[in-house]
Motif scaffolding. Structure first.
Motif, mmCIF file in Angstrom:
data_model
loop_
_atom_site.group_PDB
_atom_site.id
_atom_site.type_symbol
_atom_site.label_atom_id
_atom_site.label_comp_id
_atom_site.label_asym_id
_atom_site.label_seq_id
_atom_site.Cartn_x
_atom_site.Cartn_y
_atom_site.Cartn_z
ATOM 1 N N PHE A 71 0.833 -1.198 0.000
ATOM 2 C CA PHE A 71 0.000 0.000 0.000
ATOM 3 C C PHE A 71 0.871 1.252 0.000
ATOM 4 C CE2 PHE A 71 -2.510 3.230 2.379
ATOM 5 C CZ PHE A 71 -3.601 3.326 1.529
ATOM 6 N N SER A 72 1.888 1.277 0.862
ATOM 7 C CA SER A 72 2.790 2.418 0.924
ATOM 8 C C SER A 72 3.584 2.580 -0.368
ATOM 9 C CB SER A 72 3.754 2.251 2.110
ATOM 10 O OG SER A 72 4.591 3.370 2.242
ATOM 11 N N THR A 73 4.002 1.442 -0.964
ATOM 12 C CA THR A 73 4.774 1.482 -2.210
ATOM 13 C C THR A 73 3.947 2.012 -3.377
ATOM 14 O OG1 THR A 73 6.145 -0.358 -1.455
ATOM 15 C CG2 THR A 73 6.119 0.065 -3.817
ATOM 16 N N CYS A 107 -7.984 -2.207 0.771
ATOM 17 C CA CYS A 107 -9.075 -3.134 1.105
ATOM 18 C C CYS A 107 -8.519 -4.411 1.736
ATOM 19 C CB CYS A 107 -9.871 -3.466 -0.148
ATOM 20 S SG CYS A 107 -11.405 -4.370 0.153
ATOM 21 N N MET A 108 -7.361 -4.859 1.256
ATOM 22 C CA MET A 108 -6.716 -6.030 1.837
ATOM 23 C C MET A 108 -6.433 -5.806 3.314
ATOM 24 S SD MET A 108 -5.476 -9.056 1.081
ATOM 25 C CE MET A 108 -4.364 -10.263 1.781
ATOM 26 N N GLU A 109 -5.964 -4.611 3.637
ATOM 27 C CA GLU A 109 -5.685 -4.274 5.036
ATOM 28 C C GLU A 109 -6.960 -4.314 5.876
ATOM 29 O OE1 GLU A 109 -3.754 -0.582 7.634
ATOM 30 O OE2 GLU A 109 -3.428 -0.709 5.467
ATOM 31 N N HIS A 153 -13.350 -5.326 -5.176
ATOM 32 C CA HIS A 153 -13.502 -3.915 -4.800
ATOM 33 C C HIS A 153 -12.702 -3.008 -5.733
ATOM 34 C CE1 HIS A 153 -13.433 -0.208 -2.476
ATOM 35 N NE2 HIS A 153 -12.117 -0.271 -2.452
ATOM 36 N N SER A 154 -11.452 -3.380 -6.016
ATOM 37 C CA SER A 154 -10.594 -2.544 -6.857
ATOM 38 C C SER A 154 -11.080 -2.490 -8.296
ATOM 39 C CB SER A 154 -9.156 -3.064 -6.809
ATOM 40 O OG SER A 154 -8.685 -3.063 -5.491
ATOM 41 N N ILE A 155 -11.548 -3.628 -8.798
ATOM 42 C CA ILE A 155 -12.092 -3.652 -10.161
ATOM 43 C C ILE A 155 -13.305 -2.725 -10.265
ATOM 44 C CG2 ILE A 155 -13.439 -5.114 -11.729
ATOM 45 C CD1 ILE A 155 -10.489 -5.396 -12.160
ATOM 46 N N SER A 201 -16.669 2.201 -1.328
ATOM 47 C CA SER A 201 -15.566 2.481 -0.402
ATOM 48 C C SER A 201 -16.070 2.978 0.942
ATOM 49 C CB SER A 201 -14.625 3.524 -1.021
ATOM 50 O OG SER A 201 -14.041 3.044 -2.196
ATOM 51 N N GLY A 202 -17.046 3.902 0.901
ATOM 52 C CA GLY A 202 -17.563 4.457 2.147
ATOM 53 C C GLY A 202 -18.220 3.421 3.026
ATOM 54 N N ALA A 203 -19.008 2.545 2.402
ATOM 55 C CA ALA A 203 -19.693 1.501 3.167
ATOM 56 C C ALA A 203 -18.697 0.514 3.761
ATOM 57 C CB ALA A 203 -20.692 0.774 2.271
ATOM 58 N N ILE A 204 -17.666 0.153 2.999
ATOM 59 C CA ILE A 204 -16.648 -0.769 3.497
ATOM 60 C C ILE A 204 -15.937 -0.170 4.712
ATOM 61 C CG2 ILE A 204 -14.396 -1.809 2.981
ATOM 62 C CD1 ILE A 204 -15.391 -2.286 0.139
ATOM 63 N N CYS A 205 -15.534 1.112 4.595
ATOM 64 C CA CYS A 205 -14.815 1.765 5.698
ATOM 65 C C CYS A 205 -15.678 1.881 6.944
ATOM 66 C CB CYS A 205 -14.342 3.154 5.267
ATOM 67 S SG CYS A 205 -13.012 3.151 4.057
ATOM 68 N N SER A 206 -16.870 2.458 6.793
ATOM 69 C CA SER A 206 -17.712 2.743 7.961
ATOM 70 C C SER A 206 -18.240 1.471 8.613
ATOM 71 C CB SER A 206 -18.870 3.662 7.574
ATOM 72 O OG SER A 206 -19.629 3.097 6.520
ATOM 73 N N SER A 207 -18.738 0.529 7.802
ATOM 74 C CA SER A 207 -19.287 -0.708 8.371
ATOM 75 C C SER A 207 -18.201 -1.549 9.031
ATOM 76 C CB SER A 207 -20.005 -1.523 7.289
ATOM 77 O OG SER A 207 -19.106 -1.890 6.256
#
Length: 310
Positions: A71-73, A107-109, A153-155, A201-207
């Motif tokens: 992710f950082s790379t 998302c993996m994280e 998710h990325s696709i 993205s928002g739903a994944i983060c918040s939920s």
């Protein structure tokens, strides 16, 4: 969709246009990136080669460090190089690749943090059933699901990005490519796409954040039935996980769960979760985990001793 655009490259405005500040950014983020890679690779190598870490918790920690490194790379090297560049140009294809990598490893994280919370819940709340529930086959299946879920998710993000027509200007007011700043450049009404972005993205983060915090509240409440020594060890582990969850999900929730409005602090919030969090994660897990620190000392002491004998 790219051939329908008149834009074949974008110009990143970066964090600042001031030459002196850009040099400071180069130094600071170069140190952060090197520290991130050293810290996470040390954890990966220690878990990989040490016989001490045979539990699922460290199996998931291995993949968390791997996700952090990747992710950082996907962000930091570009930011570091651009800090010394007069014009920060990124091609359309490079931009789309960065969008994919950013969301894939991010998302993996998220998935790995959820699995780590599940592991701690079973270990603390159902200790007698732990060997049965958290079998190695189950852990490996969970990681495969994390890879597949991250790819889906990325696709989805890339499909949304490829549907955006760009006809100018091509100035991205950010230091990396992401859907939020790209929406501002699209030559179309982006209301529906932004809703899809928030629902994805928002739903994944918040939920995920809510689920994780509830799980840790349940875990902490169940510690009342444990011995003082057991409580201390469980609290140390869970506290590390809670800190990482807050640092990871707080900024993401702020960025991805609101309307397409730009705030002055957006870049700094993004810096925190794209550069700061991968740097802090290995520090949190090693500084607060005596088992990891001791294993690192033993492993690298053995390696240095073998090298000296040669």
């Amino acid at each position: 969709m790219q051939q329908n655009n008149s834009i074949t490259e974008f110009v990143l405005l970066g964090l600042t246009q001031d030459p002196m500040r850009q040099k400071m950014i180069f130094v600071i983020f170069f140190i952060f990136y090197v520290g991130t890679m050293i810290g996470n690779l040390l954890i990966i190598a220690t878990i990989k080669f040490s016989q001490t870490f045979g539990s699922p918790m460290y199996f998931f920690l291995f993949y968390l460090s791997l996700a952090d490194s990747c992710f950082s790379t996907s962000i930091a090297p570009r930011l570091i190089v651009d800090a010394l560049s007069a014009k920060k140009i990124v091609s359309y294809n490079e931009c789309m690749t960065q969008v994919f990598a950013l969301h894939f490893f991010g998302c993996m994280e998220v998935f790995v943090l959820i699995f780590m919370a599940v592991d701690r819940y079973v270990a603390i709340c159902k200790p007698l059933h732990y060997p049965t529930i958290m079998r190695w086959q189950v852990c490996k299946i969970l990681i495969v699901l994390a890879w597949v879920g991250s790819f889906i998710h990325s696709i989805t993000q890339i499909i949304l990005a490829l549907r955006l027509p760009f006809c100018g200007p091509n100035l991205i007011d950010h230091y990396c490519c992401d859907l939020q700043p790209l929406l501002e450049l699209a030559c179309m009404d982006t209301y529906v796409i932004n809703l899809l972005l928030v629902s994805n993205s928002g739903a994944i983060c918040s939920s995920s954040f809510v689920i994780l915090m509830i799980s840790y509240v349940v875990i902490l409440c169940s510690l009342r039935n444990h011995s003082a020594e057991g409580r201390k060890k469980a609290l140390s582990t869970c506290t590390s996980h809670i800190i990482v969850v807050i640092l990871s999900f707080g900024p993401c929730t702020f960025i991805y769960t609101r309307p397409p409005t730009t705030f002055p602090m957006d870049k700094m919030v993004s810096v925190f979760y794209t550069i700061g969090t991968p740097f802090l994660n290995p520090l949190i897990y090693t500084l607060r985990n005596a088992e990891v620190k001791n294993a690192m000392r033993k492993l690298w002491h053995i390696k240095i001793t073998l090298e000296n004998k040669r």
